[in-house]
Scaffold this motif. Structure first.
Motif, PDB file in Angstrom:
ATOM      1  N   PHE A   1      -0.473  25.006 -19.345  1.00 38.23           N
ATOM      2  CA  PHE A   1      -0.509  24.520 -17.961  1.00 38.23           C
ATOM      3  C   PHE A   1      -0.300  25.721 -17.048  1.00 38.23           C
ATOM      4  O   PHE A   1       0.734  26.386 -17.130  1.00 38.23           O
ATOM      5  CB  PHE A   1       0.622  23.487 -17.785  1.00 38.23           C
ATOM      6  N   ILE A   2      -1.271  26.018 -16.195  1.00 40.78           N
ATOM      7  CA  ILE A   2      -1.145  27.183 -15.324  1.00 40.78           C
ATOM      8  C   ILE A   2      -0.522  26.747 -14.003  1.00 40.78           C
ATOM      9  O   ILE A   2      -0.927  25.751 -13.412  1.00 40.78           O
ATOM     10  CB  ILE A   2      -2.513  27.901 -15.163  1.00 40.78           C
ATOM     11  N   GLN A   3       0.499  27.478 -13.578  1.00 41.72           N
ATOM     12  CA  GLN A   3       1.275  27.061 -12.401  1.00 41.72           C
ATOM     13  C   GLN A   3       0.719  27.628 -11.097  1.00 41.72           C
ATOM     14  O   GLN A   3       1.485  28.067 -10.234  1.00 41.72           O
ATOM     15  CB  GLN A   3       2.733  27.493 -12.565  1.00 41.72           C
ATOM     16  N   HIS A   4      -0.592  27.625 -10.965  1.00 48.04           N
ATOM     17  CA  HIS A   4      -1.246  28.182  -9.773  1.00 48.04           C
ATOM     18  C   HIS A   4      -2.353  27.254  -9.320  1.00 48.04           C
ATOM     19  O   HIS A   4      -2.840  26.439 -10.108  1.00 48.04           O
ATOM     20  CB  HIS A   4      -1.826  29.558 -10.094  1.00 48.04           C
ATOM     21  N   THR A   5      -2.789  27.426  -8.085  1.00 55.73           N
ATOM     22  CA  THR A   5      -3.840  26.563  -7.536  1.00 55.73           C
ATOM     23  C   THR A   5      -5.120  27.350  -7.235  1.00 55.73           C
ATOM     24  O   THR A   5      -6.022  26.831  -6.575  1.00 55.73           O
ATOM     25  CB  THR A   5      -3.357  25.865  -6.248  1.00 55.73           C
TER      26      THR A   5
ATOM     27  N   CYS B   1      -6.237  22.674 -14.405  1.00 54.10           N
ATOM     28  CA  CYS B   1      -5.123  23.612 -14.556  1.00 54.10           C
ATOM     29  C   CYS B   1      -4.454  23.485 -15.912  1.00 54.10           C
ATOM     30  O   CYS B   1      -3.476  24.182 -16.174  1.00 54.10           O
ATOM     31  CB  CYS B   1      -4.101  23.430 -13.440  1.00 54.10           C
TER      32      CYS B   1
ATOM     33  N   ASN C   1      -3.431  20.469  -6.902  1.00 57.13           N
ATOM     34  CA  ASN C   1      -3.833  21.586  -6.057  1.00 57.13           C
ATOM     35  C   ASN C   1      -2.779  21.854  -4.999  1.00 57.13           C
ATOM     36  O   ASN C   1      -1.664  21.360  -5.116  1.00 57.13           O
ATOM     37  CB  ASN C   1      -5.227  21.367  -5.469  1.00 57.13           C
ATOM     38  N   GLU C   2      -3.146  22.645  -4.004  1.00 54.06           N
ATOM     39  CA  GLU C   2      -2.191  23.157  -3.021  1.00 54.06           C
ATOM     40  C   GLU C   2      -1.471  22.050  -2.258  1.00 54.06           C
ATOM     41  O   GLU C   2      -2.104  21.151  -1.709  1.00 54.06           O
ATOM     42  CB  GLU C   2      -2.974  24.041  -2.026  1.00 54.06           C
TER      43      GLU C   2
ATOM     44  N   LEU D   1       6.001  22.015 -12.123  1.00 53.90           N
ATOM     45  CA  LEU D   1       4.888  22.427 -11.260  1.00 53.90           C
ATOM     46  C   LEU D   1       5.165  23.808 -10.675  1.00 53.90           C
ATOM     47  O   LEU D   1       6.329  24.178 -10.462  1.00 53.90           O
ATOM     48  CB  LEU D   1       4.724  21.425 -10.108  1.00 53.90           C
ATOM     49  N   GLY D   2       4.104  24.557 -10.384  1.00 52.57           N
ATOM     50  CA  GLY D   2       4.269  25.789  -9.638  1.00 52.57           C
ATOM     51  C   GLY D   2       4.679  25.496  -8.200  1.00 52.57           C
ATOM     52  O   GLY D   2       4.538  24.366  -7.715  1.00 52.57           O
TER      53      GLY D   2
ATOM     54  N   GLN E   1       2.014  23.801  -6.155  1.00 53.89           N
ATOM     55  CA  GLN E   1       1.233  22.719  -6.762  1.00 53.89           C
ATOM     56  C   GLN E   1       1.744  21.329  -6.383  1.00 53.89           C
ATOM     57  O   GLN E   1       2.948  21.086  -6.366  1.00 53.89           O
ATOM     58  CB  GLN E   1       1.271  22.837  -8.297  1.00 53.89           C
TER      59      GLN E   1
END
Lengths: 146, 146, 146
Positions: B46-50, B104, C57-58, C117-118, C121
């Motif tokens: 799971f990538i913690q970026h958008t 993601c 997403n953001e 979550l980032g 996110q």
């Protein structure tokens, strides 16, 4: 005793299909009798290919699946001038792109021995090659036993 | 004793990469020695970026990754006239869109200590910013111990 | 005792929203008090519809969500000449396509009682119908108890 976690993992081989989108919910569940034993859990389907995909969409009107094929073949075109990877045929690079746009796996919640799909949801195989042949899925079922 | 559920969760920091698609399967698995202990299970990344994504696609010919970059940069353009979110640079809004189109996170079935990927499947990092910097993944491994 | 696997599964009904993308992280987590008990695990959200989607997403600037709606409505157009499935309205077939491009489920790692979550996110509901009505999610939380 109670609360025991159960795992079941198997390879399912799907018969060869024409290019396009195909409803495979019943073909999958018929091969998963262990589903009935799960009180709460997940079923994951993972396709071991890079030119086919799995997605969930409308299970009733077959024109939805036809429109999927029309749409993705327009927006992920064959013979795009920027493709460098073209030696496996005009359908190959678009197939890779469609596979990543739609995804190679789905995960469905399980409750009381059944998939918790919505009324209109079914599992689609996206076959993105002209002659993709049979396809291998890994079905992994995990949950708490009834 | 038997059937024991094992969890392992860690943050993996990926080194900074150029905009485009990068094969990271080996970089990931090298950091997951616990994988070898799992008889049946799942690895989720799971990538913690958008503005970056994870997907699975062809692990051999690097032109596939180049064509991914060409395709997504054409169909998710910079400077689209309808973008309102533009103050972080021309590459920012397309990066958000690509992140959601590709996703993601990925989840890979595990069997007998190995990832059950198909022969031609590998894990791609989609780096959608021009200068995205290093990226954080959460790797969660869960399964039944051998 | 230690290492006990905990499951919690419930239906969450989301209130009716306008067509577009909506941040629903807080609406979801408010309904999941059990999250605080999980030391390591996963939360899966699965929407039981074929014309709405879930993505991450953001979570800050609302113009990102507006640009999502603009972009997907341009690249998945209404009234495309190749659509055969058109009797449920001009917004219907594009809604099915958007649902599969973005996906009907997300899975978020859990650590020490919180979603991993980032910083930027958040969870988006993609409402792809003009009048989609309320939407049903299955929230499945599984993990090891603290």
């Amino acid at each position: 005793m109670s609360n025991q976690t159960v795992w079941d993992q198997k390879i399912i081989t799907l018969k060869s299909r024409s290019r396009g989108f195909h409803l495979i919910t019943d073909e999958i569940t018929r091969q998963l009798p262990e589903l009935s034993k799960i009180d709460v859990g997940w079923l994951q389907l993972f396709i071991q290919h890079t030119s086919a995909s799995l997605t969930i969409n409308e299970n009733a009107d077959p024109t939805v699946r036809m429109d999927f094929e029309s749409h993705f073949s327009k927006f992920v075109p064959e013979n795009a001038p920027y493709y460098k990877h073209d030696y496996e045929g005009a359908d190959d690079m678009p197939a890779h792109l469609k596979a990543s746009i739609l995804g190679c796996s789905i995960q469905i919640p399980v409750s009381r021995g059944s998939l918790l799909l919505g009324t209109w949801q079914g599992v689609y195989l996206g076959e993105h090659r002209d002659f993709g042949g049979s396809r291998r899925l890994v079905a992994t079922l995990m949950g708490q036993q009834k």
